[in-house]
Design a protein around this motif. Structure first.
Motif, short mmCIF file in Angstrom:
data_model
loop_
_atom_site.label_atom_id
_atom_site.label_comp_id
_atom_site.label_asym_id
_atom_site.label_seq_id
_atom_site.Cartn_x
_atom_site.Cartn_y
_atom_site.Cartn_z
N TYR A 94 0.98 -1.28 -0.09
CA TYR A 94 -0.13 0.12 0.08
C TYR A 94 0.94 1.23 -0.21
O TYR A 94 1.87 1.30 0.64
N CYS A 95 0.64 2.24 -0.76
CA CYS A 95 1.11 3.43 -0.45
C CYS A 95 0.04 4.43 0.26
O CYS A 95 -1.03 4.12 0.11
N ALA A 96 0.56 5.43 1.00
CA ALA A 96 -0.13 6.39 1.95
C ALA A 96 0.66 7.63 1.94
O ALA A 96 1.75 7.67 1.85
N ALA A 97 -0.33 8.59 2.23
CA ALA A 97 0.12 10.04 2.20
C ALA A 97 -0.14 10.38 3.61
O ALA A 97 -1.05 10.35 4.36
N ALA A 98 0.70 11.29 4.31
CA ALA A 98 0.77 12.09 5.53
C ALA A 98 1.21 13.26 5.45
O ALA A 98 2.23 13.91 4.50
N THR A 99 0.63 14.19 6.37
CA THR A 99 1.09 15.66 6.31
C THR A 99 1.66 15.83 7.73
O THR A 99 2.29 16.85 8.05
N SER A 100 1.62 14.79 8.38
CA SER A 100 2.32 14.88 9.64
C SER A 100 3.87 15.04 9.63
O SER A 100 4.61 14.68 8.86
N VAL A 101 4.50 15.66 10.75
CA VAL A 101 5.98 15.83 10.55
C VAL A 101 6.63 14.63 11.36
O VAL A 101 7.94 14.42 11.26
N TYR A 102 5.76 13.52 11.90
CA TYR A 102 6.37 12.49 12.56
C TYR A 102 7.12 11.65 11.43
O TYR A 102 6.67 11.45 10.33
N TRP A 103 8.42 11.20 12.03
CA TRP A 103 9.18 10.54 11.06
C TRP A 103 10.04 9.66 11.74
O TRP A 103 10.74 9.75 12.87
N PRO A 104 10.14 8.19 11.29
CA PRO A 104 9.44 8.04 9.99
C PRO A 104 7.97 7.77 10.14
O PRO A 104 7.73 7.69 11.33
N PRO A 105 7.15 7.99 9.24
CA PRO A 105 5.96 7.67 9.49
C PRO A 105 5.25 6.22 9.99
O PRO A 105 5.91 5.44 9.65
N ARG A 106 4.11 6.41 10.49
CA ARG A 106 3.47 5.34 10.91
C ARG A 106 2.24 5.14 10.54
O ARG A 106 1.44 6.01 9.82
N VAL A 107 1.56 4.06 10.62
CA VAL A 107 0.35 3.67 10.06
C VAL A 107 -0.53 4.62 10.50
O VAL A 107 -1.67 5.04 9.61
N SER A 108 -0.72 5.22 11.86
CA SER A 108 -1.81 5.97 12.43
C SER A 108 -1.58 7.37 11.90
O SER A 108 -2.47 8.09 12.02
N SER A 109 -0.26 7.71 11.21
CA SER A 109 -0.30 9.07 10.78
C SER A 109 -0.71 9.17 9.50
O SER A 109 -0.33 10.45 9.02
N MET A 110 -0.93 8.38 8.71
CA MET A 110 -1.32 8.38 7.17
C MET A 110 -2.52 8.87 7.02
O MET A 110 -3.61 8.28 7.72
N ILE A 111 -3.07 9.87 6.32
CA ILE A 111 -4.46 10.22 6.19
C ILE A 111 -5.23 9.66 4.90
O ILE A 111 -6.30 9.97 4.76
N SER A 112 -4.44 9.11 4.06
CA SER A 112 -4.94 8.76 2.64
C SER A 112 -3.94 7.47 2.22
O SER A 112 -2.84 7.37 2.41
N TRP A 113 -4.84 6.55 1.86
CA TRP A 113 -4.29 5.10 1.50
C TRP A 113 -4.46 4.86 -0.05
O TRP A 113 -5.91 5.04 -0.26
N GLY A 114 -3.66 4.31 -0.59
CA GLY A 114 -4.03 3.68 -1.89
C GLY A 114 -4.74 2.28 -1.59
O GLY A 114 -4.83 1.74 -0.60
N GLN A 115 -5.50 1.64 -2.57
CA GLN A 115 -6.05 0.32 -2.62
C GLN A 115 -5.35 -0.78 -2.43
O GLN A 115 -5.74 -1.77 -1.84
N GLY A 116 -4.07 -0.84 -2.54
CA GLY A 116 -2.93 -1.89 -2.43
C GLY A 116 -2.75 -2.76 -3.68
O GLY A 116 -3.77 -2.78 -4.61
N THR A 117 -1.57 -3.30 -3.80
CA THR A 117 -1.35 -4.06 -4.83
C THR A 117 -0.40 -5.31 -4.46
O THR A 117 0.31 -5.16 -3.50
#
Length: 123
Positions: A94-117
């Motif tokens: 899955y790809c996912a996008a975040a605006t949070s500055v938390y680094w590296p990003p974690r599952v809970s910080s992602m605000i939008s997800w692709g459908q998975g491949t």
């Protein structure tokens, strides 16, 4: 932002694949983007991430040296190049996008997800 992941498939161990994460609705350059994967019966885990600026990347230790994340803001797309694939890399990616500055990003910080491949690596 809407994300569309693609590029998965069946590959033999030792082979390579390139996954793409195409964004629509907003510029992907506004987001930190992560690639995650989830194997059957396991938690979703971070594979790699790239900051909005593209100057910083993160790789999970088991992927470092085999996977490369990159972004092409002109194409509004983030890529994950995977090489030396192993059977244990088999998972839905899955790809996912975040605006949070938390680094590296974690599952809970992602605000939008692709459908998975699905990536299947045969041994």
């Amino acid at each position: 932002v809407q994300l569309q992941a693609s590029g998965g498939g069946l590959v033999q161990a030792g082979g390579s694949l390139r996954l793409s994460c195409a964004a629509s609705g907003r510029a992907i350059s506004s987001y930190t983007v992560g690639w995650f994967r989830q194997a059957p019966g396991k938690d979703r885990e971070l594979v790699a991430a790239i900051r909005r600026s593209g100057t910083a990347t993160y790789y999970s230790p088991s992927m470092k040296g085999r996977f490369t994340i990159s972004r092409d803001n002109a194409r509004n797309t983030v890529y994950l190049e995977m090489s030396s694939l192993k059977a244990e890399d088999t998972a839905v990616y899955y790809c996912a996008a975040a605006t949070s500055v938390y680094w590296p990003p974690r599952v809970s910080s992602m605000i939008s997800w692709g459908q998975g491949t699905l990536v299947t690596v045969s041994s």
